[in-house]
Design an enzyme around this catalytic site. Structure first.
Site, short mmCIF file in Angstrom:
data_model
loop_
_atom_site.label_atom_id
_atom_site.label_comp_id
_atom_site.label_asym_id
_atom_site.label_seq_id
_atom_site.Cartn_x
_atom_site.Cartn_y
_atom_site.Cartn_z
N SER A 19 78.13 -44.90 -7.65
CA SER A 19 78.72 -44.10 -6.58
C SER A 19 77.68 -43.16 -5.97
O SER A 19 76.74 -43.60 -5.33
CB SER A 19 79.94 -43.35 -7.10
OG SER A 19 80.89 -43.15 -6.09
N LYS B 217 98.33 -27.16 6.15
CA LYS B 217 97.52 -26.17 5.44
C LYS B 217 97.69 -26.27 3.92
O LYS B 217 96.77 -25.92 3.17
CB LYS B 217 97.87 -24.75 5.92
CG LYS B 217 96.93 -23.68 5.39
CD LYS B 217 95.50 -23.95 5.80
CE LYS B 217 94.55 -22.90 5.24
NZ LYS B 217 93.15 -23.22 5.53
#
Length: 269
Positions: free
Chosen positions: A86, A138
């Site tokens: 990765s 949010k």
């Protein structure tokens, strides 16, 4: 500050090791080491990577710094150790050449973002969150509720963008088209031998093989040139305690695992 030994450094092989999860601490240490390698005008860098990956931004900053170092005519050879997956791959593809052991675990090209839905547990123990927010998204990935369909789509677009950046970096570094990279960049892992067949790795071998290759690329004496390691982690008194390094590594992993809301280029076996 001028380096009094700069002339000698022009015939030296630098070495930097990236070990464990890639996060802010690793980024700061490696960037400082790369700057020192640049200042000392070392003609080649042996980059030892033994990492499952880590955070996106930190991996990108190290990748960018390596490309800048190569622009200064420093040859970079990456040596993949036990695991370079990765984010480790993202950093590695910034090198001129990549060497991996036949059994190295590599690949895992992809992005993951995880949150924790603890709503049922919180309900059982009688805990409720009261949220006041300025916008619809949010409190996305809040642990007290499941994702809405809109939130899931928004996060998927974020992941797709990050994944596209990863694919583009691998394609550029490995001189492949993005279409070629996407054929195997689906999160799967490979052995070093499999990675070589895919063109993700140039040669099979150990760190000594990588050292010799770096010397050859830079025109250094292969038999006599030994690497100088930059960016060593500072050893504190606590580091003498048995098991301290294992605890520190585990602590870093836990921080990444529970860093909710942050995309990661991290192999999760």
């Amino acid at each position: 500050m001028p380096w009094p030994w700069r002339r000698k450094s022009r015939r030296k092989l630098a070495r930097i090791a990236i070990e464990g999860p890639i996060a802010a601490g690793t980024r700061k240490r490696v960037l400082k080491a790369l700057k020192e390698v640049e200042q000392r005008e070392c003609p080649a860098l042996l980059l030892r990577i033994d990492s499952p990956g880590g955070t996106v931004g930190d991996s990108q900053e190290i990748h960018a710094a390596l490309l800048r170092l190569r622009q200064k005519n420093c040859k970079v050879v990456a040596s993949f150790g036990n695991i370079s997956a990765s984010g480790g791959v993202y950093i590695g593809v910034a090198a001129d050449q990549i060497v991996a052991n036949p059994g190295t675990i590599t690949g895992s090209i992809g992005v993951i973002l995880r949150g924790n839905n603890l709503s049922r547990l919180l309900e059982r123990i009688g805990i409720q969150f009261e949220t006041v927010k300025s916008g619809l998204y949010k409190d996305i990935l809040s642990p007290d509720r499941a994702l809405s369909a809109g939130e899931r789509q928004l996060l998927q677009e974020l992941i797709d963008s990050s994944y596209g950046q990863f694919v583009a970096a691998v394609a550029e570094g490995r001189h492949k088209s993005e279409e070629e990279v996407r054929r195997f960049a689906d999160g799967r892992v490979f052995s070093g031998a499999q990675a070589q067949a895919l063109g993700l790795v140039d040669q099979l071998g150990d760190e000594e093989t990588a050292r010799r290759l770096a010397c050859e690329l830079a025109g250094l004496d292969v038999e006599k040139t030994k690497p100088i390691t930059f960016g060593k982690e500072k050893t504190k008194f606590g580091g003498l305690i048995p098991g301290r390094s294992l605890f520190t590594g585990l602590s870093d992993w836990i921080k990444l695992e529970f860093h909710a809301g942050q995309p990661l280029w991290l192999h999760r076996p």
